[in-house]
Design a protein around this motif. Structure first.
Motif, short mmCIF file in Angstrom:
data_model
loop_
_atom_site.label_atom_id
_atom_site.label_comp_id
_atom_site.label_asym_id
_atom_site.label_seq_id
_atom_site.Cartn_x
_atom_site.Cartn_y
_atom_site.Cartn_z
N ALA A 16 0.82 -1.21 0.00
CA ALA A 16 0.00 0.00 0.00
C ALA A 16 0.86 1.26 0.00
CB ALA A 16 -0.93 0.00 1.21
N ALA A 17 1.93 1.26 0.78
CA ALA A 17 2.80 2.43 0.83
C ALA A 17 3.56 2.63 -0.47
CB ALA A 17 3.78 2.28 1.99
N TYR A 18 3.99 1.56 -1.11
CA TYR A 18 4.79 1.69 -2.32
C TYR A 18 3.94 2.07 -3.53
CZ TYR A 18 7.68 0.48 -6.33
OH TYR A 18 8.36 0.52 -7.52
N VAL A 19 2.81 1.40 -3.72
CA VAL A 19 1.99 1.64 -4.91
C VAL A 19 1.30 3.00 -4.81
CG1 VAL A 19 0.04 0.80 -6.26
CG2 VAL A 19 1.69 -0.82 -5.32
N GLY A 20 0.69 3.29 -3.66
CA GLY A 20 -0.01 4.55 -3.48
C GLY A 20 -1.29 4.61 -4.31
N GLY A 21 -1.82 5.81 -4.49
CA GLY A 21 -3.00 6.01 -5.33
C GLY A 21 -4.23 5.34 -4.78
N TRP A 22 -5.07 4.87 -5.71
CA TRP A 22 -6.34 4.27 -5.29
C TRP A 22 -6.12 2.93 -4.60
CZ3 TRP A 22 -7.83 -0.51 -7.02
CH2 TRP A 22 -7.15 -1.03 -8.11
N VAL A 23 -5.03 2.22 -4.93
CA VAL A 23 -4.74 0.95 -4.24
C VAL A 23 -4.49 1.21 -2.75
CG1 VAL A 23 -3.16 -1.01 -4.11
CG2 VAL A 23 -3.84 -0.10 -6.34
N GLU A 24 -3.73 2.24 -2.47
CA GLU A 24 -3.46 2.58 -1.07
C GLU A 24 -4.73 2.98 -0.34
OE1 GLU A 24 -0.28 5.40 1.33
OE2 GLU A 24 -1.04 6.05 -0.62
N ARG A 25 -5.57 3.77 -1.00
CA ARG A 25 -6.82 4.19 -0.36
C ARG A 25 -7.74 3.02 -0.07
NH1 ARG A 25 -6.28 8.31 -4.26
NH2 ARG A 25 -7.83 7.29 -5.60
N VAL A 26 -7.86 2.10 -1.02
CA VAL A 26 -8.72 0.93 -0.81
C VAL A 26 -8.20 0.06 0.34
CG1 VAL A 26 -9.49 -1.23 -1.85
CG2 VAL A 26 -9.60 0.88 -3.17
N ILE A 27 -6.89 -0.17 0.38
CA ILE A 27 -6.31 -1.00 1.43
C ILE A 27 -6.50 -0.35 2.80
CG2 ILE A 27 -4.16 -1.93 2.35
CD1 ILE A 27 -3.23 -2.42 -0.48
N LEU A 28 -6.24 0.95 2.89
CA LEU A 28 -6.38 1.63 4.18
C LEU A 28 -7.84 1.68 4.64
CD1 LEU A 28 -3.82 4.58 3.87
CD2 LEU A 28 -3.58 2.41 5.09
N GLU A 29 -8.76 1.92 3.70
CA GLU A 29 -10.17 1.94 4.09
C GLU A 29 -10.61 0.57 4.58
OE1 GLU A 29 -12.23 4.36 4.44
OE2 GLU A 29 -10.81 5.89 3.77
N THR A 30 -10.12 -0.48 3.92
CA THR A 30 -10.44 -1.85 4.38
C THR A 30 -9.89 -2.11 5.76
OG1 THR A 30 -10.40 -2.61 2.07
CG2 THR A 30 -10.27 -4.29 3.79
N ILE A 31 -8.65 -1.68 6.00
CA ILE A 31 -8.04 -1.87 7.32
C ILE A 31 -8.81 -1.11 8.38
CG2 ILE A 31 -5.98 -1.36 8.69
CD1 ILE A 31 -4.30 -1.96 6.21
N HIS A 32 -9.16 0.14 8.11
CA HIS A 32 -9.87 0.94 9.10
C HIS A 32 -11.25 0.36 9.39
CE1 HIS A 32 -7.22 4.59 7.83
NE2 HIS A 32 -6.60 3.76 8.65
N PHE A 33 -11.91 -0.19 8.38
CA PHE A 33 -13.21 -0.80 8.61
C PHE A 33 -13.09 -2.04 9.48
CE2 PHE A 33 -16.27 -4.08 7.29
CZ PHE A 33 -17.46 -3.47 7.70
N LEU A 34 -12.09 -2.89 9.20
CA LEU A 34 -11.93 -4.11 9.96
C LEU A 34 -11.48 -3.84 11.39
CD1 LEU A 34 -10.26 -6.43 7.28
CD2 LEU A 34 -12.62 -6.49 8.09
#
Length: 321
Positions: A140-158
């Motif tokens: 998530a940190a390396y790719v950034g962009g929408w991939v990072e946002r999706v991963i972080l939103e998933t983590i925050h939800f869980l």
């Protein structure tokens, strides 16, 4: 007398070179500078770890408990699921070294099997959560962009989902199968550390060697695996060690409440849960598993503390290089 000098095509005399050039040391071909530097680094880590007496004591205690879990079942005079109907809730002594349970099972055999089961669950879950959180957070940190946002939103939800309640419900539905318990613990145990890895990987991705790898055309998985994860490896190592402790504690809590490992299988948490109701009438059923669990988790905490001091270059607890 034979002349010691020869003449070249121009007639000029020059010394004869009979001696062959010295052969290169084979050590230069066997180990390059990077290998030698890596070996010196690990020797430094080991030396700093061994200076921490509490960490060494924790490692020795953990090794002894592990050997007890591995060799204990073969030393016990009874199997962990074998019932002695003539010895129900017997005190320690005689054929039953640590006494028996309320069902007539040998407590020593059940304790050693419980150590083995709890260690397997703790090590597998900690290793899996460390791997998943490391790759997800670093990617998530390396790719950034929408991939990072999706991963972080998933983590925050869980992270806001009541994971303990879900763990209890799912583990209860699978009938106390320790394999499914591992799957459930991994599924709900990687989010927080993935968030921590993401924070650390943000600084690593801006370094020159990561930028150079990107311009060389290496894919994201290759950059994460070769360049980002090795630079946060010390934190992942400490997380793995502490993860064993937290996983064993989580399994103990679930088994104590009746949602974890269930009979005929047994774990330290299941033994503590069974002996808690008999702590006054049959105290050996509670205190032997409880003391074993306490010593096990404390030894792992000492090991993690020693690894933190050994791998942290700013720490003075492990001594100077």
């Amino acid at each position: 007398m034979t002349a010691s000098r020869t003449e070249d095509s121009a007639g000029a005399a020059r010394p004869r070179q009979d001696a062959a050039p010295p052969a290169a040391s084979p050590s230069h071909h066997l180990a390059g500078p990077d290998t030698v530097r890596g070996e010196r680094k690990w020797r430094l880590y080991l030396r700093r770890f061994l200076r921490n007496r509490m960490a060494v004591a924790g490692l020795v205690i953990f090794a002894l408990i592990t050997l007890l879990g591995l060799l204990g079942p073969s030393l016990a005079p009874f199997g962990y699921d074998e019932v002695d109907f003539l010895a129900i809730s017997d005190a320690p002594g005689g054929d039953h070294w640590l006494g028996t349970t309320g069902a007539g099972n040998d407590l020593f055999a059940q304790l050693t099997h419980g150590i083995q089961r709890s260690l397997v669950i703790g090590l597998v879950v900690s290793l899996a959560t460390t791997a998943v959180s490391g790759f997800v957070g670093a990617l998530a940190a390396y790719v950034g962009g929408w991939v990072e946002r999706v991963i972080l939103e998933t983590i925050h939800f869980l992270l806001v989902v009541p994971s303990f309640l879900i763990l209890a419900l799912v583990s209860n539905d699978v009938g106390g199968d320790w394999r499914m318990l591992i799957v459930v613990l991994v599924a709900f145990g990687w989010m927080y550390y993935a968030r921590v890895v993401w924070t650390l990987a943000l600084s690593v991705r801006e370094r020159e060697f990561v930028t150079a790898a990107r311009y060389m055309g290496l894919g994201p998985w290759t950059v994460v695996r070769r360049h980002i994860l090795p630079n946060i490896g010390s934190m992942l190592t400490i997380h793995f060690t502490l993860g064993v402790v937290t996983t064993i504690q989580a399994e103990t809590a679930l088994s104590f409440l009746g949602f974890g490992v269930k009979k005929p299988d047994v774990s330290l948490g299941a033994l503590i849960g069974e002996g808690s109701s008999l702590v006054y009438s049959a105290p050996w059923m509670f205190w032997f598993p409880a003391l074993t669990l306490t010593v096990l988790t404390v030894s792992m905490a000492f090991i993690a503390d020693g690894l933190r001091d050994a791998l942290d270059p700013t720490s003075q607890a492990g001594g100077h290089a």
